[in-house]
Design a protein around this motif. Structure first.
Motif, PDB file in Angstrom:
ATOM      1  N   GLU A 180       0.820  -1.206   0.000  1.00 46.97           N
ATOM      2  CA  GLU A 180       0.000   0.000   0.000  1.00 46.97           C
ATOM      3  C   GLU A 180       0.865   1.272   0.000  1.00 46.97           C
ATOM      4  OE1 GLU A 180      -3.107   2.073   2.967  1.00 46.97           O
ATOM      5  OE2 GLU A 180      -2.998  -0.116   3.012  1.00 46.97           O
ATOM      6  N   GLN A 181       1.970   1.185   0.764  1.00 44.16           N
ATOM      7  CA  GLN A 181       2.833   2.374   0.882  1.00 44.16           C
ATOM      8  C   GLN A 181       4.074   2.239   0.023  1.00 44.16           C
ATOM      9  OE1 GLN A 181       3.618   2.627   5.056  1.00 44.16           O
ATOM     10  NE2 GLN A 181       1.520   3.126   5.557  1.00 44.16           N
ATOM     11  N   ARG A 182       3.927   1.608  -1.157  1.00 45.32           N
ATOM     12  CA  ARG A 182       5.134   1.266  -1.926  1.00 45.32           C
ATOM     13  C   ARG A 182       5.956   2.482  -2.345  1.00 45.32           C
ATOM     14  NH1 ARG A 182       0.578   0.193  -4.374  1.00 45.32           N
ATOM     15  NH2 ARG A 182       0.037   1.175  -6.366  1.00 45.32           N
ATOM     16  N   THR A 183       5.270   3.595  -2.587  1.00 47.59           N
ATOM     17  CA  THR A 183       6.056   4.774  -2.986  1.00 47.59           C
ATOM     18  C   THR A 183       6.999   5.191  -1.867  1.00 47.59           C
ATOM     19  OG1 THR A 183       4.009   5.907  -2.483  1.00 47.59           O
ATOM     20  CG2 THR A 183       4.737   5.945  -4.784  1.00 47.59           C
ATOM     21  N   LEU A 184       6.494   5.176  -0.665  1.00 47.57           N
ATOM     22  CA  LEU A 184       7.341   5.556   0.473  1.00 47.57           C
ATOM     23  C   LEU A 184       8.476   4.558   0.659  1.00 47.57           C
ATOM     24  CD1 LEU A 184       4.700   6.673   3.099  1.00 47.57           C
ATOM     25  CD2 LEU A 184       6.315   8.113   1.855  1.00 47.57           C
ATOM     26  N   VAL A 185       8.121   3.277   0.522  1.00 44.49           N
ATOM     27  CA  VAL A 185       9.150   2.240   0.683  1.00 44.49           C
ATOM     28  C   VAL A 185      10.247   2.427  -0.354  1.00 44.49           C
ATOM     29  CG1 VAL A 185       9.608  -0.226   0.529  1.00 44.49           C
ATOM     30  CG2 VAL A 185       7.572   0.598   1.715  1.00 44.49           C
ATOM     31  N   LEU A 186       9.826   2.648  -1.613  1.00 47.07           N
ATOM     32  CA  LEU A 186      10.809   2.830  -2.681  1.00 47.07           C
ATOM     33  C   LEU A 186      11.715   4.023  -2.406  1.00 47.07           C
ATOM     34  CD1 LEU A 186       8.912   2.016  -5.988  1.00 47.07           C
ATOM     35  CD2 LEU A 186      10.939   0.888  -5.049  1.00 47.07           C
ATOM     36  N   MET A 187      11.092   5.074  -1.902  1.00 47.68           N
ATOM     37  CA  MET A 187      11.890   6.278  -1.647  1.00 47.68           C
ATOM     38  C   MET A 187      12.935   6.045  -0.571  1.00 47.68           C
ATOM     39  SD  MET A 187       9.725   9.737  -1.989  1.00 47.68           S
ATOM     40  CE  MET A 187       8.272   9.318  -1.066  1.00 47.68           C
ATOM     41  N   SER A 188      12.630   5.167   0.365  1.00 56.26           N
ATOM     42  CA  SER A 188      13.571   4.984   1.470  1.00 56.26           C
ATOM     43  C   SER A 188      14.685   3.986   1.126  1.00 56.26           C
ATOM     44  CB  SER A 188      12.840   4.523   2.721  1.00 56.26           C
ATOM     45  OG  SER A 188      12.246   3.277   2.474  1.00 56.26           O
ATOM     46  N   VAL A 189      14.509   3.258   0.014  1.00 61.58           N
ATOM     47  CA  VAL A 189      15.518   2.256  -0.332  1.00 61.58           C
ATOM     48  C   VAL A 189      16.934   2.829  -0.494  1.00 61.58           C
ATOM     49  CG1 VAL A 189      16.264   0.698  -2.188  1.00 61.58           C
ATOM     50  CG2 VAL A 189      13.986   0.477  -1.214  1.00 61.58           C
ATOM     51  N   PRO A 190      17.091   3.912  -1.279  1.00 61.85           N
ATOM     52  CA  PRO A 190      18.462   4.421  -1.442  1.00 61.85           C
ATOM     53  C   PRO A 190      19.110   4.777  -0.111  1.00 61.85           C
ATOM     54  CG  PRO A 190      16.950   5.581  -2.907  1.00 61.85           C
ATOM     55  CD  PRO A 190      16.119   4.696  -2.059  1.00 61.85           C
ATOM     56  N   LEU A 191      18.319   5.381   0.775  1.00 62.34           N
ATOM     57  CA  LEU A 191      18.876   5.791   2.066  1.00 62.34           C
ATOM     58  C   LEU A 191      19.280   4.580   2.897  1.00 62.34           C
ATOM     59  CD1 LEU A 191      16.577   8.765   2.976  1.00 62.34           C
ATOM     60  CD2 LEU A 191      19.034   8.819   2.577  1.00 62.34           C
ATOM     61  N   LEU A 192      18.432   3.544   2.866  1.00 63.63           N
ATOM     62  CA  LEU A 192      18.759   2.344   3.621  1.00 63.63           C
ATOM     63  C   LEU A 192      20.014   1.687   3.070  1.00 63.63           C
ATOM     64  CD1 LEU A 192      15.273   0.743   4.269  1.00 63.63           C
ATOM     65  CD2 LEU A 192      16.866   1.691   5.937  1.00 63.63           C
ATOM     66  N   LEU A 193      20.108   1.682   1.732  1.00 59.27           N
ATOM     67  CA  LEU A 193      21.304   1.133   1.098  1.00 59.27           C
ATOM     68  C   LEU A 193      22.545   1.896   1.552  1.00 59.27           C
ATOM     69  CD1 LEU A 193      20.626   0.272  -2.627  1.00 59.27           C
ATOM     70  CD2 LEU A 193      21.611  -1.168  -0.843  1.00 59.27           C
ATOM     71  N   TRP A 194      22.420   3.229   1.511  1.00 62.00           N
ATOM     72  CA  TRP A 194      23.534   4.078   1.918  1.00 62.00           C
ATOM     73  C   TRP A 194      23.952   3.730   3.344  1.00 62.00           C
ATOM     74  CZ3 TRP A 194      23.927   7.450   6.017  1.00 62.00           C
ATOM     75  CH2 TRP A 194      25.065   8.261   6.031  1.00 62.00           C
ATOM     76  N   LEU A 195      22.927   3.623   4.202  1.00 65.88           N
ATOM     77  CA  LEU A 195      23.197   3.344   5.604  1.00 65.88           C
ATOM     78  C   LEU A 195      23.922   2.006   5.745  1.00 65.88           C
ATOM     79  CD1 LEU A 195      22.326   4.872   8.192  1.00 65.88           C
ATOM     80  CD2 LEU A 195      20.567   3.149   8.470  1.00 65.88           C
ATOM     81  N   PHE A 196      23.461   1.038   4.981  1.00 64.99           N
ATOM     82  CA  PHE A 196      24.043  -0.288   5.077  1.00 64.99           C
ATOM     83  C   PHE A 196      25.488  -0.290   4.568  1.00 64.99           C
ATOM     84  CE2 PHE A 196      24.787  -4.603   3.413  1.00 64.99           C
ATOM     85  CZ  PHE A 196      24.613  -5.302   4.596  1.00 64.99           C
ATOM     86  N   VAL A 197      25.706   0.326   3.415  1.00 62.80           N
ATOM     87  CA  VAL A 197      27.038   0.290   2.806  1.00 62.80           C
ATOM     88  C   VAL A 197      28.055   1.067   3.628  1.00 62.80           C
ATOM     89  CG1 VAL A 197      28.379   1.025   0.796  1.00 62.80           C
ATOM     90  CG2 VAL A 197      26.179  -0.092   0.485  1.00 62.80           C
ATOM     91  N   PHE A 198      27.667   2.254   4.093  1.00 57.17           N
ATOM     92  CA  PHE A 198      28.661   3.108   4.726  1.00 57.17           C
ATOM     93  C   PHE A 198      28.679   3.025   6.251  1.00 57.17           C
ATOM     94  CE2 PHE A 198      28.177   5.128   0.576  1.00 57.17           C
ATOM     95  CZ  PHE A 198      29.503   5.143   0.190  1.00 57.17           C
TER      96      PHE A 198
END
Lengths: 306, 574
Positions: free
Chosen positions: A12-30
């Motif tokens: 239902e909230q896929r747009t929000l989830v998609l938007m947060s993906v890059p940030l989560l990736l960043w957090l994970f990588v760095f």
């Protein structure tokens, strides 16, 4: 109403989830992958050698850290300087923000703001040079000059040679440098306070001081608490440049903090394992502080971080 | 209410993000983990240097730029091909070097470089050589030299075995393969005194520390002001790693050479630490006395290096102890200012008359300082070819003398000389930079001493040039003291096969390394206090200091030093 399943909620909230993906990736990588580097703290690490060829030493690096008597002095200095900076930083920044907010003359307000920001943009190398010159016993030392002219002291004082002055000098320098910058966040927070409250207070006959005490300060409280929690997590970061640049052998008992200790006994000696061990220690302590501060805020019914 | 909560939440989010972006808690971990990820692959690729070498043919002149990091000396960063000499060499080889110099602390910089794997192609690591070798950051040069370095092999022939590491590999090419006499780039340590002071008192011969301070005292009383500021009797240098400038004079004053933290007995060859010895006490006590007489510049105990240089450059400081290489900027400023009385002359002082000074280093081929090629270098063969080309005799003449007719002349007997104008020009720092003398003066594979035709390698060592380059003031001084050159004030050094102990490598995190750091920490704290103390309290404070000093792991350090001395006496490299 039946609670929706997590999955359907996510869809239902896929747009929000998609938007947060890059940030989560960043957090994970760095922020999470580098934690792997903590293994270095348990090795006798040699750069350029493969992981399996490294010598594993268990907690030796931590033992060296905790057994060294200078470690406790360094911790004391770190905590003392952080606390001084924290307290002075909060009080001066909040005071200035409130004072600026009360100003009605817009141009004067802007001039004061600009001037108080400016030192923030000077690098510590330059700033420390200015401070050293101001405290000098030579003819350039304005502090000694003024004190002499006022007759408060009879002979110029060698400010930077006395360990017990160091924390004071550092605290003052930090305030001078960061005061304007620190006020920004409070000024921003003050603008979120509903003007209707001020109007109502005015009609009820509240004086200026009363309006500050009963409207502005309570309005700022959430920001203050959040910043306090965040800063408590950073209390082992008492800074590096000012202590390194203003300190010297005579004041080392008061000026050496954890970062300088790590630099001297870790990085400068090529002892990366020790430097990492100190880093791990710092993270663990910060973690504990952050969570306990948050927990206390929760217990007291204050706004909190998470 | 909902609106304020939302706004507050947004605000908090912004703050969090801003702070998250600024925090650096995990930086060390991040750096070092990337090093462990990078370095192995780097050493794999460097394992076979011939593969990349074979790709480039013998006379490859395609333009290429390599990076060069010099940790031994400060200087202006830039490209060699922006200088006249560098351009000439680029025309011959197609190679340009991007020069970078050390700013700040050597160990920190190297530590970060190694940990991050961010290495230049070519590096002069100075005393950080052990770190580079530990990290396997230098590649072995043996095969490359066999293949591409005939001229280097010829020049360094007599020293070839000395250049090898214990594992038989050559990792660095040392500087200055001597042929003929030993050149010294800078004056070694000395107690400097202003020429005006010497002039005032009729050029007295100063040999002891007491005489030296007496002169300074008398002059200061007579001239309380110089150039409109208060006269400063004596300055010390205590900034950061340069702190040794305060402690090194102590053994020197006792007639011992500077071996670092130890001195070695000539008969028993036993090494002992200097920190708690009588000569150290005597030296610090003398400074304490100078302070109580108002001769010492208190502020110099807390000053940074640049403040120290600035102070010397004002011409108000009568005396100080230092090394020639450390005061170059001040010397140049004073030379430019043009007042000969405010320039300095150095003397090798001792405590007691009759002690032979040992300030001068014994002649020795220094094999553990040099230039190496790192594991990051893409094309080591081209670099060796460049080195080989530059050590050809005609190119060595070009690098140290410049171009014939422009920066030097040749007389009918084939002797090189410089006209007054050329001397002035080649001594100008700006010209040295733009022409390329600055970049090529040292820190490359090179010869030293005499060329095969008998001319000196370095213009400032050629008798014809030396005579001309002295100012009137220089000549008066040399005449007054009966010297040919200023370094003649030193006694010749005694033979010490192990000398100097301080150049020996120390393992990372070893007891000897930790001792040195702890000792420096202790002395940096205690010595300024001792110097500033009331003379009556000196002895008590000194005893406190010695007690603290003996709490350090002195024995481990002395054991290590004795190991070095014994190994070197037995011909082993350390």
């Amino acid at each position: 109403m039946v609670r929706k399943s997590l999955l359907s909620k996510l869809i239902e909230q896929r747009t929000l989830v998609l938007m947060s993906v890059p940030l989560l990736l960043w957090l994970f990588v760095f922020r999470y992958i580098p934690v792997w580097g903590w293994t270095i703290a348990f090795q006798h690490f040699r750069p350029g050698t493969k992981l399996f060829d490294q010598e594993w030493v268990g907690f030796d690096n931590f033992k060296f850290l905790f057994q060294d008597e200078s470690f406790y002095r360094v911790m004391r200095n770190t905590l003392a300087m952080s606390s001084i900076n924290l307290v002075l930083g909060f009080i001066t920044a909040i005071t200035l923000a409130i004072l600026l907010n009360e100003l009605r003359h817009l141009y004067f307000k802007r001039i004061v703001q600009t001037i108080s920001y400016m030192p923030h943009f000077i690098s510590w190398v330059v700033a420390s040079s200015i401070i050293v010159n101001a405290l000098s016993t030579e003819s350039t030392g304005i502090v000694n000059l003024i004190l002499l002219k006022l007759g408060i002291i009879q002979e110029p004082i060698l400010w930077l040679a006395e360990g017990k002055y160091f924390w004071g000098i550092l605290g003052t320098a930090e305030v001078w440098k960061n005061l304007g910058w620190n006020t920004i966040i409070y000024l921003a927070a003050i603008t979120t306070i509903d003007p209707a409250q001020y109007e109502a207070a005015e009609i009820d006959g509240a004086s200026r001081l009363q309006r500050i005490l009963y409207i502005t300060l309570p309005g700022l409280k959430p920001v203050i608490v959040i910043l306090l929690i965040l800063n408590l997590g950073n209390i082992l970061e008492s800074g590096f440049e000012p202590q390194y640049l203003l300190g010297n052998g005579l004041t080392a008992d008061y000026s050496d903090n954890l970062d300088i200790f790590v630099l001297k006994y870790g990085i400068a000696m090529g002892n990366f394992s020790f430097a990492t061990a100190a880093g791990v220690f710092k993270t663990v302590i910060s973690f504990i502080l952050l969570f306990s501060a948050n927990h206390i805020a929760k217990r007291l019914g204050q706004p909190r971080l998470f | 209410m909902k609106a304020t909560k939302m706004r507050f939440f947004l605000l908090a989010l912004v703050i969090m993000l801003a702070l998250a972006g600024c925090t650096k808690g995990n930086n060390e971990a991040k750096d070092s983990s990337s090093a462990s990820a990078n370095s192995p692959s780097a050493s794999e690729s460097s394992g076979d240097p011939s593969s990349s070498a074979s790709a480039s043919s013998e006379a490859d002149k395609t333009p290429v730029t390599f990076s060069y990091f010099n940790a031994a000396v400060a200087g202006k960063d830039g490209n060699t091909n922006e200088t006249v000499l560098g351009k000439l060499l680029e025309d011959q080889t197609g190679v340009n070097f991007k020069m970078e110099h050390l700013v700040g602390d050597l160990n920190t910089k190297l530590g970060v470089m190694i940990a991050s794997g961010d290495l230049p192609d070519v590096m002069v690591p100075d005393s950080g050589i052990d770190k580079m070798l530990d990290a396997k950051a230098f590649i072995p040069l043996n095969e490359l030299l066999d293949k591409y370095g005939p001229n280097i092999k010829k020049l360094y022939g007599p020293y070839w075995e000395d250049m090898k590491s214990p594992d038989g590999n050559i990792y660095i090419i040392p500087f200055a393969a001597n042929n003929g006499f030993v050149p010294d780039m800078y004056q070694p340590g000395a107690f400097y005194i202003q020429r005006g002071v010497l002039k005032e008192f009729g050029y007295p011969k100063i040999t002891t520390l007491d005489e030296y301070f007496d002169l300074i005292k008398k002059y200061k009383e007579k001239h309380p002001q110089i150039n409109g500021g208060d006269t400063i009797g004596f300055d010390v240098l205590t900034d950061d790693w340069r702190f040794f400038t305060l402690t090194n004079p102590a053994p020197n004053l006792a007639g011992l050479p500077n071996e670092g933290e130890v001195f070695v007995d000539m008969q028993s060859h036993h090494a002992a630490v200097t920190g708690d010895k009588d000569f150290m006490k005597r030296w610090i006590q003398k400074l304490n006395e100078a302070n109580s007489q108002g001769l010492l510049d208190k502020e110099s105990l807390v000053a940074k290096y640049d403040q120290y240089i600035a102070k010397l450059s004002t011409g108000r400081v009568l005396g100080f102890f230092d090394y020639g290489w450390q005061i170059i900027p001040a010397q140049q400023n004073l030379l430019q200012a043009g007042d000969d009385d405010r320039r300095y002359m150095g003397f090798p002082l001792v405590f007691d008359k009759g002690t032979k000074d040992q300030y001068m280093d014994p002649p020795k081929f220094v094999a553990n300082r040099g230039i190496g090629i790192t594991s990051k270098a893409q094309d080591p063969a081209r670099i060796i070819q460049y080195f080989d080309n530059m050590v050809k005799e005609e190119n060595q003449k070009l690098l140290f003398w410049g171009e014939k007719g422009k920066t030097y002349e040749v007389d009918d007997k084939g002797r090189f000389y410089q006209t007054d104008e050329q001397i002035k020009q080649t001594q100008n720092p700006d010209f040295q930079q733009s022409y390329g003398f600055k970049y090529y003066s040292y820190y490359w594979p090179m010869g030293a001493g005499l060329f095969s035709d008998g001319n000196s390698y370095f213009a400032d060592r050629q008798p014809e040039v030396i005579e001309k380059s002295y100012s009137e003031g220089d000549k008066t001084l040399l005449n007054a003291y009966g010297l040919k050159v200023f370094t003649d004030v030193y006694s010749p050094p005694d033979e010490r096969k192990w000398y100097p102990v301080w150049t020996a490598n120390k393992q990372q995190g070893s007891p000897e390394q930790i001792f040195e750091q702890k000792k420096t920490d202790l002395q940096r704290k205690a010595f300024p206090k001792l110097i500033l103390a009331a003379p009556a309290k000196f002895d008590a404070l000194w005893n406190d200091y010695v007690a603290d000093f003996n709490k350090l792991d002195v024995k481990a350090y002395e054991d290590w030093a004795n190991g070095v001395v014994q190994d070197r006496l037995n011909g082993k490299k350390r």
